[in-house]
Design an enzyme around this catalytic site. Structure first.
Site, short mmCIF file in Angstrom:
data_model
loop_
_atom_site.label_atom_id
_atom_site.label_comp_id
_atom_site.label_asym_id
_atom_site.label_seq_id
_atom_site.Cartn_x
_atom_site.Cartn_y
_atom_site.Cartn_z
N LYS A 21 0.81 -1.22 0.00
CA LYS A 21 0.00 0.00 0.00
C LYS A 21 0.85 1.27 0.00
O LYS A 21 0.48 2.27 -0.62
CB LYS A 21 -0.95 -0.01 1.21
CG LYS A 21 -2.03 -1.07 1.11
CD LYS A 21 -3.00 -1.00 2.29
CE LYS A 21 -4.10 -2.03 2.15
NZ LYS A 21 -5.06 -1.97 3.27
N LYS A 33 -8.55 -10.18 -10.18
CA LYS A 33 -9.62 -10.22 -9.19
C LYS A 33 -10.61 -9.09 -9.43
O LYS A 33 -10.23 -7.99 -9.81
CB LYS A 33 -9.02 -10.10 -7.78
CG LYS A 33 -9.97 -10.45 -6.65
CD LYS A 33 -9.21 -10.49 -5.33
CE LYS A 33 -10.14 -10.86 -4.18
NZ LYS A 33 -9.42 -10.89 -2.88
N LYS A 87 -13.29 -2.85 -7.20
CA LYS A 87 -13.96 -1.56 -7.41
C LYS A 87 -13.03 -0.55 -8.06
O LYS A 87 -13.48 0.46 -8.61
CB LYS A 87 -14.49 -1.01 -6.08
CG LYS A 87 -13.42 -0.45 -5.15
CD LYS A 87 -14.01 0.07 -3.88
CE LYS A 87 -12.95 0.72 -2.99
NZ LYS A 87 -12.45 1.99 -3.52
#
Length: 348
Positions: A127, A210, A213
Site C-alpha cells: 500500500k 480479481k 472496485k
C-alpha cells in the site's frame, strides 16, 4: 466462511467459540464482496457460533478519506450486511469507531508487538509503495489495531482471505507474547478460517484479475447496487472463449473466464463446480449465460433493492449500528478492564 468452525483446540480451552470479521468501508460493494464474505456470514449465523461483524472505519482513515464519503460508505456497507441476510439480532453488527476499546487495546499491542514483526507485513509495503516515508504511522501500525479488533472479543476464529492470513498470524504472535510477558493465558490463539477457492471472484473482462472496485471499467464487476437489467447486461457481455463448457473441472484449466463464470454460478446456487459442469458440460456460453443471468438476478436484485431502501432510511441504519456497538461493548469493556489490570495500569 465458518464451515470449519469447531470446538477450539486445547490452546483455546475455556474460551467461548466466537467469530470476528471486519470489512473496511471503502465503498462500492460488488459480487466478490458478497460471495467472498457477506453471503458466507449470513449462512454462518445459523450455525450457533456467536458472530461479530464490524465495519472497520478506523482502518479506513489510515489513508485520507473525505468525511462525507466515509460516513456514506459505512452506512452502505451496513446496508449490504443487512440486505445480504445478516440479522442484527442474531449477530453483532457495528462500526469500529463506536467501540473505543478497539483503540485502547491497540495501544497496548503497539507496546507488545516488535518493530521487526511490523517490518515483515507485506500489505504495508504494497500500500505504501515507493512513498513509504510519506505514509501515515497509522498505515504502518494498523496490524496491531487489527489484532486488537480480534482479541478485544477473545475471538477464536477469523474468516479471512489468503492475503489476510499474515495478519491473523501476527495476532497470534501478539497474543502469545502478551500471555508470556505477563505470565497469563488471558488471550486466545485465534484460528484463521480461509475462504474456499470458489469464492475468489474474478473480473468479468479479464479472468486473470480479481474483481475490484478500482477497475476503471464498470463492466468488469457486478455492483451490489446494480439493478436487474444492469446485472443481466453485464453477464451477457462478460468475456468468454469460443469453446463449449467442459464436462469436468480439469477442462477449465487455462480458461480463466470460463472458470470464473462457472465458479460464480456454483457459488450463487450453493452448488459445486463439478455439479455445474455435470449440468452444463458440452453447452456453449450462449446457452449458459442466460441461465447464469437468471440466477444472478434472482439472488442479487433483491439485495440491491433492499440496500436502496435502507439507504433511504439512514437513521435506521445508525440505530442498528448503535445497538450493535452497545452489545459489542458488553464483551469488550471487561476485556480491556482486565487487560489494564494485568499490565498494571492504576485506576483502570
Amino acid at each position: 466462511m465458518t464451515e470449519g468452525v469447531q470446538t477450539p483446540p486445547a490452546a483455546n480451552a475455556g474460551f467461548t467459540p466466537r467469530v470476528f470479521s471486519g470489512i473496511q468501508p471503502s465503498g462500492q460493494l460488488h459480487l466478490g464482496n458478497y460471495l467472498g464474505a457477506l453471503k458466507r456470514f449470513a449462512d454462518a449465523q445459523e450455525r450457533g457460533v456467536q458472530s461479530i461483524y464490524c465495519m472497520v472505519d478506523l482502518h479506513a482513515i489510515t489513508v485520507w478519506q473525505d468525511p462525507a464519503d466515509l460516513r456514506n460508505a459505512t452506512r452502505e456497507l451496513a446496508a449490504g450486511f443487512i440486505a445480504s441476510g445478516i440479522d442484527p439480532e442474531k449477530s453483532i453488527l457495528f462500526n469500529q469507531s463506536q467501540v473505543p476499546e478497539h483503540a485502547q487495546l491497540a495501544w497496548i499491542f503497539n507496546c507488545v508487538a516488535r518493530l521487526g514483526w511490523m517490518n515483515r507485513m507485506t500489505q504495508f509495503k504494497d500500500k505504501a509503495g515507493k512513498n513509504a516515508e510519506k505514509a501515515s504511522l497509522g498505515l504502518y501500525a494498523y496490524p496491531a489495531l487489527m489484532a486488537a479488533d480480534i482479541l478485544i472479543y477473545h475471538a477464536t476464529h477469523v474468516p479471512v482471505g489468503e492475503d489476510q492470513k499474515q495478519h491473523v498470524e501476527l495476532t497470534r504472535d501478539i497474543a502469545a507474547k502478551f500471555n508470556h510477558d505477563y505470565g497469563t493465558d488471558f488471550f486466545p490463539m485465534p484460528e484463521p478460517v480461509i475462504e474456499g477457492a470458489a469464492t475468489r471472484v474474478m473480473s468479468l473482462r479479464d479472468g486473470s484479475k480479481k474483481m475490484s472496485k478500482s477497475d476503471p471499467s464498470d463492466a468488469s464487476r457486478i455492483n451490489m447496487t446494480d439493478d436487474a437489467d444492469t446485472i443481466a447486461a453485464k453477464i451477457r457481455k462478460a468475456k468468454t472463449d469460443p469453446d463449449a463448457l467442459p464436462s469436468d473441472a480439469k477442462g477449465l484449466d487455462g480458461r480463466p473466464e470460463a472458470r470464473n463464470l462457472v465458479n460464480i454460478y456454483a457459488a450463487l446456487s450453493d452448488s459445486t463446480v463439478d455439479a455445474v459442469l455435470h449440468e452444463f458440460g458440452g453447452q456453449q456460453f450462449s446457452a449458459f449465460k442466460p441461465k447464469l443471468s437468471e440466477l444472478a438476478v434472482d439472488r442479487l436484485a433483491p439485495i440491491s433493492t433492499e440496500m436502496a431502501h435502507l439507504m433511504q432510511h439512514t437513521d435506521e441504519i445508525d440505530a442498528i449500528l448503535g445497538r450493535g456497538a452497545a452489545r459489542a461493548r458488553e464483551i469488550a469493556t471487561p476485556v480491556i478492564k482486565q487487560t489494564y489490570e494485568i499490565v498494571g495500569l492504576v485506576g483502570s
